[in-house]
Write an enzyme that holds these catalytic residues in place. Structure first.
Site, PDB file in Angstrom:
ATOM      1  N   ASP A  65       0.803  -1.221   0.000  1.00 29.72           N
ATOM      2  CA  ASP A  65       0.000   0.000   0.000  1.00 29.72           C
ATOM      3  C   ASP A  65       0.834   1.267   0.000  1.00 29.72           C
ATOM      4  O   ASP A  65       0.285   2.366   0.089  1.00 29.72           O
ATOM      5  CB  ASP A  65      -0.922   0.019   1.228  1.00 29.72           C
ATOM      6  CG  ASP A  65      -1.943  -1.089   1.193  1.00 29.72           C
ATOM      7  OD1 ASP A  65      -2.514  -1.324   0.117  1.00 29.72           O
ATOM      8  OD2 ASP A  65      -2.169  -1.725   2.232  1.00 29.72           O
ATOM      9  N   ARG A  90      -0.745  -1.559   7.556  1.00 30.78           N
ATOM     10  CA  ARG A  90       0.069  -0.455   7.039  1.00 30.78           C
ATOM     11  C   ARG A  90       1.049   0.099   8.080  1.00 30.78           C
ATOM     12  O   ARG A  90       1.793   1.044   7.771  1.00 30.78           O
ATOM     13  CB  ARG A  90      -0.838   0.665   6.529  1.00 30.78           C
ATOM     14  CG  ARG A  90      -1.774   0.238   5.413  1.00 30.78           C
ATOM     15  CD  ARG A  90      -2.373   1.426   4.699  1.00 30.78           C
ATOM     16  NE  ARG A  90      -1.357   2.204   3.986  1.00 30.78           N
ATOM     17  CZ  ARG A  90      -1.610   3.344   3.340  1.00 30.78           C
ATOM     18  NH1 ARG A  90      -2.848   3.825   3.325  1.00 30.78           N
ATOM     19  NH2 ARG A  90      -0.648   3.992   2.716  1.00 30.78           N
ATOM     20  N   ARG A 136     -10.290   6.987  10.748  1.00 28.40           N
ATOM     21  CA  ARG A 136      -8.892   6.602  10.861  1.00 28.40           C
ATOM     22  C   ARG A 136      -8.185   7.419  11.948  1.00 28.40           C
ATOM     23  O   ARG A 136      -7.804   6.888  12.974  1.00 28.40           O
ATOM     24  CB  ARG A 136      -8.167   6.770   9.513  1.00 28.40           C
ATOM     25  CG  ARG A 136      -8.763   5.939   8.375  1.00 28.40           C
ATOM     26  CD  ARG A 136      -8.430   4.456   8.468  1.00 28.40           C
ATOM     27  NE  ARG A 136      -8.953   3.721   7.316  1.00 28.40           N
ATOM     28  CZ  ARG A 136      -8.315   3.569   6.180  1.00 28.40           C
ATOM     29  NH1 ARG A 136      -7.125   4.108   5.995  1.00 28.40           N
ATOM     30  NH2 ARG A 136      -8.862   2.888   5.195  1.00 28.40           N
ATOM     31  N   HIS A 165     -11.264   9.160   4.741  1.00 29.74           N
ATOM     32  CA  HIS A 165     -10.200  10.124   4.967  1.00 29.74           C
ATOM     33  C   HIS A 165     -10.685  11.498   4.505  1.00 29.74           C
ATOM     34  O   HIS A 165     -11.479  11.596   3.554  1.00 29.74           O
ATOM     35  CB  HIS A 165      -8.954   9.785   4.148  1.00 29.74           C
ATOM     36  CG  HIS A 165      -7.971   8.891   4.825  1.00 29.74           C
ATOM     37  ND1 HIS A 165      -7.065   8.123   4.108  1.00 29.74           N
ATOM     38  CD2 HIS A 165      -7.709   8.643   6.134  1.00 29.74           C
ATOM     39  CE1 HIS A 165      -6.306   7.431   4.946  1.00 29.74           C
ATOM     40  NE2 HIS A 165      -6.678   7.732   6.176  1.00 29.74           N
ATOM     41  N   CYS A 262      -4.141  10.566  -2.908  1.00 25.70           N
ATOM     42  CA  CYS A 262      -3.596   9.474  -2.115  1.00 25.70           C
ATOM     43  C   CYS A 262      -2.194   9.077  -2.577  1.00 25.70           C
ATOM     44  O   CYS A 262      -1.369   8.638  -1.767  1.00 25.70           O
ATOM     45  CB  CYS A 262      -4.516   8.254  -2.171  1.00 25.70           C
ATOM     46  SG  CYS A 262      -6.041   8.422  -1.234  1.00 25.70           S
TER      47      CYS A 262
END
Length: 269
Positions: A65, A90, A136, A165, A262
């Site tokens: 990722d 992650r 998150r 996000h 991103c």
């Protein structure tokens, strides 16, 4: 106002969708890796064609990722607040990012105490740091960022898990002279919508179709706005405000829950 920028990106050499932590991710849909690489390279080359500098973070085969480089840190005035990821898949990326910044001349690199996912949930305007919370990043990361950067932080509550996000629901269009943004109101709580309307009365507001196309997961240099080409409803309003929309296709990267922003971290200062 257009000024050349410096960005950090990580090639998707090992990108794959093997688990799901948001509604956009579907491990049952295989990633076409050569196509993902080609789409990423097209984005990188577009930045360079517009006069920007792109630094590349070496990918790690155990961290598929890492292509979503925006999540690794927040950089303001040359100071770096590292990430602390919410999910274990992650978690190891955070140290890789901090090591890159230290190796590239950033003297102040902070390992955070509280969960934040970098520019995924922090957005820099001319006046404020906008900070998302709800899925998150921890609310405790907001005062931590304010103390570290010495900039006022405005907390915003995300309420729709499709927009997990802040950078999936809001894009800063001008972070130098004006506080200009575009956003999807329904991604936010009623109180946060009221705050956004007060702070940004002239903002571009996106409809659901463009938000679902990840049209707000965009990057602006103050003149050009790079955004998913499928977000067709945003092109006209951007042109009306004097911006030049640049459509890109990152369909393979969207399978992992990310698009233009991103994949892009901004190296400020």
């Amino acid at each position: 106002m257009y000024t050349p920028r410096r960005y950090l990106m990580c090639p998707p050499a090992y990108f794959a969708v093997t688990y799901s932590i948001n509604p956009w991710m579907d491990p049952a849909k295989p990633v076409d890796l050569p196509l993902a690489v080609a789409q990423w390279e097209a984005l990188r080359d577009t930045y360079r064609s517009l006069g920007h500098t792109v630094e590349e973070l070496a990918p790690d085969p155990e961290l598929p990722d890492m292509v979503y480089a925006a999540n690794g840190a927040l950089v303001v005035d040359g100071r770096v607040l590292g990430a602390r990821f919410a999910h274990p898949e992650r978690a190891r990326e955070a140290a890789v990012h901090r090591e890159w910044y230290r190796a590239h001349g950033f003297a102040e690199v902070r390992e955070p105490e509280h969960v934040n996912e970098g520019e995924g949930d922090f957005a820099v305007t001319a006046s404020w740091l906008l900070a998302g919370r709800g899925f998150r990043s921890s609310p405790l990361s907001h005062p931590e960022a304010q103390e570290f950067f010495g900039r006022p932080v405005v907390g915003l509550d995300l309420v729709d898990p499709r927009f997990y996000h802040l950078d999936t629901a809001l894009c800063v269009l001008d972070d130098t002279r004006d506080d200009a943004v575009m956003y999807y109101p329904q991604a936010f709580s009623p109180g946060s919508r009221a705050v956004l309307a007060r702070l940004f009365p002239d903002a571009i507001t996106a409809g659901e179709a463009d938000a679902r196309a990840f049209g707000l997961n965009a990057v602006s240099d103050g003149r050009h706005v790079l955004l998913p080409q499928a977000a067709v409803g945003l092109f006209g309003p951007l042109r009306e405000r004097g911006y030049e929309p640049v459509g890109v296709d990152l369909g393979e990267l969207l399978k992992g829950g990310g698009s233009v922003k991103c994949c892009t971290a901004e190296l400020r200062g």
